[in-house]
Design a protein around this motif. Structure first.
Motif, PDB file in Angstrom:
ATOM      1  N   LEU A 241      -5.660   8.941  -0.479  1.00  0.00           N
ATOM      2  CA  LEU A 241      -5.970   7.593  -0.930  1.00  0.00           C
ATOM      3  C   LEU A 241      -4.734   6.696  -0.862  1.00  0.00           C
ATOM      4  O   LEU A 241      -3.648   7.090  -1.275  1.00  0.00           O
ATOM      5  N   SER A 242      -4.921   5.496  -0.357  1.00  0.00           N
ATOM      6  CA  SER A 242      -3.845   4.510  -0.320  1.00  0.00           C
ATOM      7  C   SER A 242      -4.065   3.510  -1.447  1.00  0.00           C
ATOM      8  O   SER A 242      -5.102   2.840  -1.500  1.00  0.00           O
ATOM      9  N   VAL A 243      -3.116   3.438  -2.366  1.00  0.00           N
ATOM     10  CA  VAL A 243      -3.213   2.515  -3.498  1.00  0.00           C
ATOM     11  C   VAL A 243      -2.778   1.131  -3.028  1.00  0.00           C
ATOM     12  O   VAL A 243      -1.677   0.947  -2.518  1.00  0.00           O
ATOM     13  N   THR A 244      -3.671   0.139  -3.188  1.00  0.00           N
ATOM     14  CA  THR A 244      -3.383  -1.226  -2.757  1.00  0.00           C
ATOM     15  C   THR A 244      -3.645  -2.199  -3.907  1.00  0.00           C
ATOM     16  O   THR A 244      -4.157  -1.820  -4.969  1.00  0.00           O
TER      17      THR A 244
ATOM     18  N   PRO B 167       0.831  -1.212   0.000  1.00  0.00           N
ATOM     19  CA  PRO B 167       0.000   0.000   0.000  1.00  0.00           C
ATOM     20  C   PRO B 167       0.864   1.261   0.000  1.00  0.00           C
ATOM     21  O   PRO B 167       1.915   1.305   0.659  1.00  0.00           O
ATOM     22  N   LYS B 168       0.420   2.272  -0.766  1.00  0.00           N
ATOM     23  CA  LYS B 168       1.199   3.506  -0.837  1.00  0.00           C
ATOM     24  C   LYS B 168       0.263   4.673  -1.119  1.00  0.00           C
ATOM     25  O   LYS B 168      -0.707   4.542  -1.861  1.00  0.00           O
TER      26      LYS B 168
ATOM     27  N   ILE C  76       4.945   8.845 -13.253  1.00  0.00           N
ATOM     28  CA  ILE C  76       3.772   9.349 -13.974  1.00  0.00           C
ATOM     29  C   ILE C  76       3.615  10.844 -13.739  1.00  0.00           C
ATOM     30  O   ILE C  76       3.223  11.592 -14.643  1.00  0.00           O
ATOM     31  N   GLU C  77       3.944  11.291 -12.522  1.00  0.00           N
ATOM     32  CA  GLU C  77       3.952  12.713 -12.174  1.00  0.00           C
ATOM     33  C   GLU C  77       5.375  13.154 -11.887  1.00  0.00           C
ATOM     34  O   GLU C  77       6.163  12.394 -11.297  1.00  0.00           O
TER      35      GLU C  77
ATOM     36  N   TRP D 293       2.964   7.501  -4.777  1.00  0.00           N
ATOM     37  CA  TRP D 293       2.961   6.409  -5.756  1.00  0.00           C
ATOM     38  C   TRP D 293       3.122   6.943  -7.179  1.00  0.00           C
ATOM     39  O   TRP D 293       3.936   6.444  -7.958  1.00  0.00           O
ATOM     40  N   LEU D 294       2.370   7.985  -7.527  1.00  0.00           N
ATOM     41  CA  LEU D 294       2.455   8.569  -8.877  1.00  0.00           C
ATOM     42  C   LEU D 294       3.831   9.147  -9.160  1.00  0.00           C
ATOM     43  O   LEU D 294       4.348   9.029 -10.280  1.00  0.00           O
TER      44      LEU D 294
END
Length: 419
Positions: A391-394, A351-352, A363-364, A357-358
């Motif tokens: 938001l946590s990307v999982t 999770p990040k 990507i960014e 993450w981006l």
């Protein structure tokens, strides 16, 4: 409509050795005809498909096609269209290619009934001929002066050509003679670059069987796009029939992106739609070009012909999802097809935070830009807009546990693979 009349309407004939004689023969009986392909690779591309579409038309008209796969000639290499010698493949690789092309072509042709396709391999009769018999029985029938005058040879005289490739036209001529004698073949078809080889085969038949032997040759025009460039090439290379080399979605998109100036020509050449249907699509190109009805029909017909109904429906689902943004409706396999050529990144399943993450993926360019794009609604994940900076990307966000699709702005898609 006689098959020759249909081919003429479709602008599919370049040269014929005896136009009236062939028309008369096809009116009288079902004709056996052949087209060949050398196993230089383990898949054909759409350029190879051109003469086989003509062979298929003959089959649908009740004639009897023979497909020759050059297990012998493929070990040598046709010099046509090349200015350098081909690299010779091992016999094992040639045989693997023969097996792959045989399976590929059997999918495209009827294999049952009176006019079923017959598959032959010229290695079966060529490997039995020793060098003395080759020179005495066949080489004696060829004039060096005539062979040098053939376009496929004369174009190589400055850069050089080996005796191996020079002798290719003798082997192809031997093929036509063998099929004439043992398979009742009276017509050979091929691309425009094969004219010299085809006429050499006819000469050999008449020398061996007598001047009254009834046999013909027909070639298909060189296919060029409206801008003058060669048909069948994309920025990514050739468009292959093997779905592992060109996915059905990519195959569908190739045809769907056809230029308005070319689409009616391709409908005539590549599809089995009748004259009325093609003329109706031609009218739509003129009156409603923005709807691209002709391109869609072309893409559907060709994808169904090569890959089948199921793969066509899959290609259409991917296309519709990309257009609507409904990414979640796609399976992981469909994601892999549809986003194959888009920027791809790899991330682990830990999770990040979305901002971090981006940026870490690239990507960014910065956290500041990432926060600004999220706040402005410019970032979407799997078709849904992201608005939460925390938001946590999982792994739960991944489609099929494998892919996350990020869209930045309206058109900039990125594929993230989870490892």
């Amino acid at each position: 409509m006689n098959i020759i009349d249909e081919l003429e309407w479709r602008d599919a004939i370049n040269q014929q050795t005896d136009a009236e004689g062939l028309r008369e023969l096809t009116n009288k009986k079902a004709v056996s005809l052949y087209c060949g392909v050398d196993p230089t690779g383990d898949s054909m591309h759409i350029g190879h498909l051109i003469p086989f579409m003509m062979l298929k038309r003959f089959q649908l008209a009740g004639h009897r096609p023979v497909i020759l796969i050059g297990g012998a000639t493929g070990t040598i290499g046709d010099p046509s269209g090349r200015q350098t010698e081909r690299s010779l493949q091992t016999m094992e690789q040639v045989q693997a290619n023969v097996d792959a092309l045989t399976a590929q072509l059997k999918k495209l042709f009827v294999t049952e009934g009176d006019n079923q396709v017959r598959m032959v391999n010229n290695y079966d009769w060529t490997h039995k001929i020793n060098v003395i018999d080759f020179l005495r029985d066949y080489g004696k029938n060829f004039s060096i002066n005539t062979m040098l005058a053939k376009d496929v040879v004369s174009s190589r005289l400055d850069s050089g050509i080996s005796f191996t490739e020079f002798a290719y036209q003798i082997l192809q001529s031997l093929d036509y003679l063998h099929l004439y004698q043992h398979e009742d073949v009276q017509l050979q078809i091929g691309g425009s670059d094969q004219w010299g080889n085809i006429t050499s085969g006819l000469d050999l038949i008449r020398k061996k069987e007598g001047s009254e032997a009834v046999a013909f040759g027909l070639t298909i025009p060189l296919m060029l796009k409206a801008d003058g460039t060669k048909f069948g090439k994309t920025a990514g290379g050739a468009v292959w029939l093997d779905p592992n080399q060109t996915t059905p979605f990519e195959f569908y998109q190739f045809w769907a992106n056809t230029d308005d100036r070319d689409v009616v020509k391709y409908l005539k050449f590549f599809t089995f739609l009748n004259k009325e249907a093609i003329e109706a699509l031609d009218e739509k190109v003129k009156s409603e070009p923005h709807k691209r009805a002709a391109q869609i029909a072309l893409a559907e017909e060709m994808t169904k012909f090569v890959h089948g109904e199921e793969m066509l429906e899959q290609a259409k689902r991917i296309t519709a999802a990309l257009f609507s943004g409904d990414i979640r409706s796609l399976t992981a396999d469909e994601i892999e097809q549809g986003f194959k050529e888009m920027p791809t990144y790899t991330a682990d399943k830990e999770p990040k935070n979305i901002v971090d993450w981006l940026v870490e993926l690239g990507i960014e360019p910065s956290k500041r830009q990432a926060r600004e794009d999220i706040t402005n609604g410019a970032i979407s994940m799997n078709g849904e807009r992201v608005s939460d900076l925390e938001l946590s990307v999982t792994a739960d966000h991944a489609i099929g546990g494998r892919f996350i699709i990020i869209r930045k702005g309206k058109k900039n898609y990125s594929l993230v693979k989870l490892t």
